[in-house]
Design an enzyme around this catalytic site. Structure first.
Site, mmCIF file in Angstrom:
data_model
loop_
_atom_site.group_PDB
_atom_site.id
_atom_site.type_symbol
_atom_site.label_atom_id
_atom_site.label_comp_id
_atom_site.label_asym_id
_atom_site.label_seq_id
_atom_site.Cartn_x
_atom_site.Cartn_y
_atom_site.Cartn_z
ATOM 1 N N TYR A 1 0.778 -1.104 0.029
ATOM 2 C CA TYR A 1 0.263 0.202 0.022
ATOM 3 C C TYR A 1 0.555 1.021 -0.051
ATOM 4 O O TYR A 1 2.041 1.073 0.425
ATOM 5 C CB TYR A 1 -0.939 0.007 1.649
ATOM 6 C CG TYR A 1 -0.741 0.244 2.501
ATOM 7 C CD1 TYR A 1 0.504 -0.100 2.930
ATOM 8 C CD2 TYR A 1 -1.921 -0.353 3.495
ATOM 9 C CE1 TYR A 1 0.937 0.265 4.455
ATOM 10 C CE2 TYR A 1 -1.920 -1.009 4.906
ATOM 11 C CZ TYR A 1 0.034 -0.315 5.235
ATOM 12 O OH TYR A 1 -0.309 -0.066 6.722
ATOM 13 N N GLU A 2 -0.277 2.567 -0.373
ATOM 14 C CA GLU A 2 0.724 3.781 0.181
ATOM 15 C C GLU A 2 1.808 3.501 -1.761
ATOM 16 O O GLU A 2 3.035 4.140 -1.899
ATOM 17 C CB GLU A 2 1.088 4.204 1.248
ATOM 18 C CG GLU A 2 1.725 5.508 1.054
ATOM 19 C CD GLU A 2 0.504 6.179 1.077
ATOM 20 O OE1 GLU A 2 -0.479 6.356 2.038
ATOM 21 O OE2 GLU A 2 0.256 6.978 -0.067
#
Lengths: 591, 591
Positions: free
Chosen positions: A434-435
């Protein structure tokens, strides 16, 4: 049941002896962060994470979050009470602006506390982490009205925040985004669409949730230039606002955090920043958010290491190759075995340097926002921008690998849920994704950060590291640290040159080498951190200050890193220099 | 939902064109394995694994096994029927001796089919895998009475088998074992104790279960020299025999396989082999068992790769660095991105060479058991013994790493259960642990296999690889394969010499370098396999036989391996040569 002890002493050594945080007392908020205050804050954070959050980590994993038929989501037993304590302790707004109720302390301190939170309970720590992201977005891009309306509630922790970017068909490529915003007469917008993978999208910890949502205003251009950022509260003056959680995902780990599919059905929202400039607004927050994920890699590696050490000292199995070390016992503790040592040393040599790298990056972030000096702000922003993808990509890759190593120390017991080691692996895995998945971090580094402003950031990094090495050329005690760094730094410079010479005409040569470059950079950055740590430790030993064993340990760990981990830069370089040919040669049908 | 296609064509190429299995037609069973028979067997195995087992993989993970209050254990929906089909197809006893109802085909074929089974459904495949282990134990060490009584039922698949080694306080160090055997007047023993981590210890697939149990006969010496092996059936002439499943473990993966705590409470058992020679009996089966686990690493890597390819061709995100490849679509499929290619190539370049290595090792196993020539048996046994820890340790490490890579291709969708990618990661993880954790494999390789018979096995390996390289020194087409192998082979030789010179006096130098040595060896072995594959592919192309694209693909994959994966041997060597100093310097209290 795993245990956790916040590494407060190590953090204080880094802040005070390696980075001399008192040098930044001219920056707003730093003078308030006197050594006494910092120590008190960190000890208190340590206590809270050890005693309140760590015991809830297994509970959160086992129970997970539950979505009820009416759309409500409940978090695991104990999370609500722990969140209340977190809020009452003022931890969420520690570095937020004083005018909205924050304490204005350096963001670096928040970053450090976030490491402890994530070690103790990653799934839990994501809830306040997302509040801090929402605060940053509104502080930087919200108008006064939005700031007045939302910031005090967010900073106090009364309300939570989320980030809504991903849609089923679009993650990395936000240009494909479809969520729609229709302008209303009163300056608001009606938002409709479906967002997925929304961490904390619905929960029972706070009375309201402030969703930050990327959407396309009717008639806006296609692609990334037609995306705007909106604030959409769950409750509008106490009443439901057309946004609901459709389901929660069944996932590999971080079960204590609710990962929601969010349905926006004409929900009322307000524009944050300018129309069609939503991606820019997200980008200015991205460095902080990615640093926050990078430190999760460190955090999981740290707690996994600590538990592996406990087990390695307790578990009796076999005898040392050099003769029994515990002859009174039926076998020696497995920490006597060189291969177990190798694993423990590998993890710890990473943890201590990674912590330094996170703090160094966070300090650059603080300087880039708070320094009165334009030049200093600019160079700190360069450093922060350059280091962020490295911290995110490398620390989460190595952090995950270390949770696997720690699990391995437990043998079969590591595969069983009760010891909690397999949870660390499952939880740590998300940070690589994620990110911005780590492949994207590598592309950001090689495709954007290297070239930006004519390579100003990377040249400054090279200058700093080379200057450091040169100044210590005659320092014999530093030789075992500085000489390997010099060699690996040359590998990084050679790889950079190779891209300059070979990737302009053939961008695939950059793409095929980007991942190795990111890791090559990470090794050099960690190696530089070890030099700084070793020098500070030598100074403490020379001054006969503090616990000599603690500093001697750092010198051995640093040597281990230099001898056994840093030399991987050669392999990384050789891989980069092969270019994209064999990687790209096959037609897609051949796969 | 993940899919699976058994790599039958690749297997046939390896058997026929790389290893020329027809050369072994003088060995018992091999003549029956004509090319037609082998192809028919493998196609049928492919069909069964693709259509029956693969669809049960997610079901098994979600449902897991259930222990009922009365001690019965039920397996997931569909497993019972699938097991019946497996049994009826004669797959379990395919290579077992004909006199007890087996088909006597080469073990190599069983190994190959086991790869397909494990790819399709690892948890399921462990049930028949353990039957094959029990068969091997009884064939080699059981007396005639035991053979007559148990082998026909095991080989037909009517009854299952288990291995009972581990106890709560003892895993690797079996010398600590406490399970007790008390001799009865009638030649039987009463077995009492607790065993943990017993795969398939209780289940509802077969009418009886034959437990092979390590225990200590009353009055036997302490340590490993007082351990005996017993056969203990679950049902004795149809009646319960004092052995029961106390609980099943909650674990990270392989949920479809029941991992049991087994309580022996005066259960009746019979000695297999000689008194106090139980560990020896286990050791003679260990190579096969470890090869079986090593191929699980390959198996999971293969199925994870296949699914990553499907997703990489479907998922649209971003544009190729060199310009749009699918301009009619909103974005290009992600397979156009060099970093995605890097990942796919890395997995596949491993899979094809790993499959070759498994087959080569299995062939050596067959020769070591079946050859009429003593010398040939001896050298095949040497090769098998040397390669086994490498196959087990390296293939499971790399296989696991590849499941993580494949999961990464899916981005956030890889973290979600529905795509099944995270299950591959959780399932693959066990293979690094069981049947001797990989650190133990490294010690077995460096501490036992290298030194055995004055280094006869490693010298034979060096001779073979060096001879191969030398014979092709003037072969230009083979240059890109043979030259890198030569370099890495030199690294392996240098590392071996380093141990000879530095580890005799200081065994910690071997222990601290053993893991790197195992991986260095693995890379060289895989590199050698790529040379063999490339040469066979070039021969096919020269003869204009078969599908040229298929062979050209192999040549590119081989180059990728040589350029990007094999050079890691340099880093492994440099790490070994630093010795144990920094690894072992810290006192245990410093951790």
């Amino acid at each position: 049941m795993p245990t956790y002890k916040a590494p407060v002493d190590d953090t204080l050594f880094l802040l005070n002896d390696v980075f001399h945080i008192d040098r930044y007392n001219n920056l707003p908020g730093f003078a308030d962060a006197s050594p006494d205050v910092v120590e008190a804050v960190l000890r208190e954070a340590g206590k809270f994470t050890e005693e309140v959050l760590a015991p809830l980590n297994r509970v959160g994993d086992k129970e997970g979050c539950t979505r009820h038929p009416d759309g409500r989501v409940t978090t695991p037993t104990g999370f609500k009470d722990a969140y209340r304590q977190l809020r009452d302790g003022g931890w969420i707004g520690m570095s937020a602006p004083g005018e909205y109720g924050g304490q204005g302390l350096p963001s670096t301190l928040t970053v450090i506390v976030n490491e402890y939170l994530a070690s103790a309970n990653l799934a839990f720590s994501m809830y306040p982490g997302l509040v801090q992201g929402a605060v940053a977005a509104l502080v930087q891009h919200g108008n006064d009205e939005l700031k007045q309306k939302y910031l005090p509630h967010l900073i106090s922790g009364e309300w939570a925040g989320t980030m809504n970017l991903t849609e089923p068909h679009c993650g990395t490529d936000l240009g494909l985004l479809r969520t729609k915003a229709v302008k209303q007469g009163n300056g608001s917008y009606k938002i409709s669409g479906t967002k997925i993978f929304i961490s904390g999208g619905e929960q029972d910890l706070t009375e309201n949730i402030v969703h930050l949502v990327l959407a396309r205003i009717e008639g806006a251009p296609e692609g990334t230039k037609g995306i705007s950022l909106f604030v959409v509260p769950k409750l509008l003056d106490g009443a439901p606002n057309g946004v609901s959680c459709g389901s929660i995902e069944e996932k590999m780990g971080i079960h204590g955090n609710s990962t929601c599919v969010m349905n926006y059905d004409g929900a009322t929202g307000w524009l944050v920043g300018e129309e069609n400039r939503g991606l820019n607004a997200m980008f200015t927050m991205m460095n902080e958010a990615r640093l926050g994920v990078g430190l999760q890699g460190l955090a999981l590696s740290e707690v996994a290491y600590q538990n592996a050490v406990v087990y390695a000292k307790e578990r009796l199995q076999g005898r040392a190759l050099t003769g029994a070390k515990a002859p009174d016992k039926p076998a020696d503790p497995i920490i006597v075995h060189p291969d177990v040592r190798r694993v423990l040393m590998t993890m710890r040599a990473f943890n201590e340097a990674a912590r330094a790298l996170v703090i160094w990056t966070a300090l650059n972030g603080d300087i880039s926002h708070r320094s009165p000096d334009t030049k200093q702000r600019e160079s700190a922003d360069d450093a922060m921008g350059l280091l962020t993808p490295v911290v995110k990509g490398v620390l989460t890759d190595m952090g995950f690998a270390n949770t696997v190593l720690a699990q391995q120390v437990f043998g079969g017991h590591g595969y069983i849920a009760e010891h909690g080691m397999e949870q660390f692996v499952r939880d740590a895995r998300i940070a690589m994704i994620y990110e911005g998945a780590n492949g994207i971090q590598a592309l950001d580094l090689v495709g954007r950060k290297l070239a930006r402003n004519g390579g100003r950031a990377i040249m400054a990094f090279f200058n700093e590291a080379q200057g450091y090495v040169k100044d210590r050329a005659a320092n014999e005690a530093m030789g075992p640290y500085v000489k390997p760094l010099e060699k690996s730094l040359a590998h990084l410079q050679q790889a950079t040159m190779w891209f300059m010479n070979n990737a302009m005409a053939k961008p695939d040569n950059a793409g095929a080498g980007s991942y190795d470059y990111m890791h090559l950079f990470g090794l050099v950055a960690l190696g530089y951190m070890w030099c700084r740590i070793a020098e500070a430790a030598q100074a403490k030993l020379a001054a006969k200050e503090g616990d000599a064993q603690q500093y001697n340990t750092k010198l051995v760990l640093g040597r281990f890193f230099m001898e056994r981990m840093l030399p991987e830069t050669a392999t990384r370089l050789s891989r980069i220099e092969t270019g994209a040919a064999s990687t790209m040669e096959l037609p897609a049908e051949a796969f």
